[in-house]
Design an enzyme around this catalytic site. Sequence first.
Site, PDB file in Angstrom:
ATOM      1  N   LYS A  55      61.104 -37.003  10.935  1.00 25.87           N
ATOM      2  CA  LYS A  55      61.101 -36.896   9.127  1.00 25.87           C
ATOM      3  C   LYS A  55      61.596 -35.773   8.948  1.00 25.87           C
ATOM      4  O   LYS A  55      62.374 -34.896   7.942  1.00 25.87           O
ATOM      5  CB  LYS A  55      59.723 -37.457   8.682  1.00 25.87           C
ATOM      6  N   GLN A  99      51.159 -40.299   8.607  1.00 20.47           N
ATOM      7  CA  GLN A  99      51.299 -41.208   9.575  1.00 20.47           C
ATOM      8  C   GLN A  99      50.448 -42.581  10.376  1.00 20.47           C
ATOM      9  O   GLN A  99      49.841 -41.634  10.726  1.00 20.47           O
ATOM     10  CB  GLN A  99      52.223 -40.304  10.535  1.00 20.47           C
ATOM     11  N   ASP A 122      55.344 -43.720   0.520  1.00 16.07           N
ATOM     12  CA  ASP A 122      55.842 -45.209   1.777  1.00 16.07           C
ATOM     13  C   ASP A 122      55.518 -46.499   0.884  1.00 16.07           C
ATOM     14  O   ASP A 122      55.907 -47.122   1.787  1.00 16.07           O
ATOM     15  CB  ASP A 122      54.722 -44.098   2.420  1.00 16.07           C
TER      16      ASP A 122
END
Length: 297
Positions: A55, A99, A122
């Site tokens: 990422k 994460q 997200d």
Amino acid sequence: MAEAIIIDGKEFSSNLRNKIAKDVETLKKERNVVPGLAVILVGEDPASRIYVRKKEEMTEAVGMNSLSYRLDADASQQELLDLIQTLNNDPAVHGILVQLPLPKHIDTPTILEAIDPAKDVDGFHVVNAGLLAIGKPTLVPCTPAGCMMLLENNLGSLQGKHALVIGRSTIVGRPMAQLLLTADCTVTVAHRHTKNLEELCRQADIVVAAVGIPHFVKASWLKPGAVVIDVGINRIPAEDPAAKAAGKTRIVGDVDFAEAVKVASAITPVPGGVGPMTIACLLNNTIQAARNLTPVS
Ligand code: NAP
């Protein structure tokens, strides 16, 4: 019947990242803003470290600022909440990603709700989940957003199509079903208590498999000409006996691809289908967040 079109998520995501790089240039020129994505990793989980590194690399490759935060596996929940608060207040940060999975002593929902919804790239915050549920998608979970792009690129309008989503997780199945509904599909959502799954599958113009079971969806379940989106990422023993004996593995999806390709009109492969779309959509969400947070001067 001719074999299905193989939907190339690698190529699509590469084109999308090129477009995002141009959007970054435009934001710099027009608003004097460099989009910033903060990624927080708690602990040393090897798979999470690889995802996070990917990422970060891709964030930099499109010209955005990548801000990395690493906390020890025994970091307290309060420490993580304090960091999120700092990032919420930092005008150079437009997207915040924590994460997952988090260590067991940290309550994941509490952490996700602490992120400013405007920076929730997200799309897991209840505010963004709620907006999606009322048909006003804003920051949408990345994997289903990527699936929608592939579907719309393949089919054009999805209006009136019957879509079956197998799986109802908050990360994939549920938001996927809501996006399809917003796109005027008739949507069926299946889960482990669903009866007559094969029959439901045979009625579907679009099948999205997000189950996590290798080769779960059989070709015989598919309506000829269906479009199949395989979200699954399952690691199984390698096919070659020597490689298998050496403990080597391979990645397969939730659909029996080798057979399904003979029945579907289009299908995503695994790997190389949905997978590459997820990070590209994360970057796309970061652009959207940066635009929303920085009015034109
Ligand atoms: P998950 O949270 O484990 O959810 C799996 C879903 O499948 C659940 O809703 C479950 O039903 C349903 N299910 C399980 N067995 C079933 C059965 N026999 N019949 C019908 N439904 C069944 O998984 P997830 O996070 O959604 O991920 C699904 C797959 O996608 C995994 O392979 C994962 O690795 C992959 N994935 C890929 C990406 C990507 O970037 N390509 C991103 C995320 C996930 P219940 O709700 O009833 O338990």
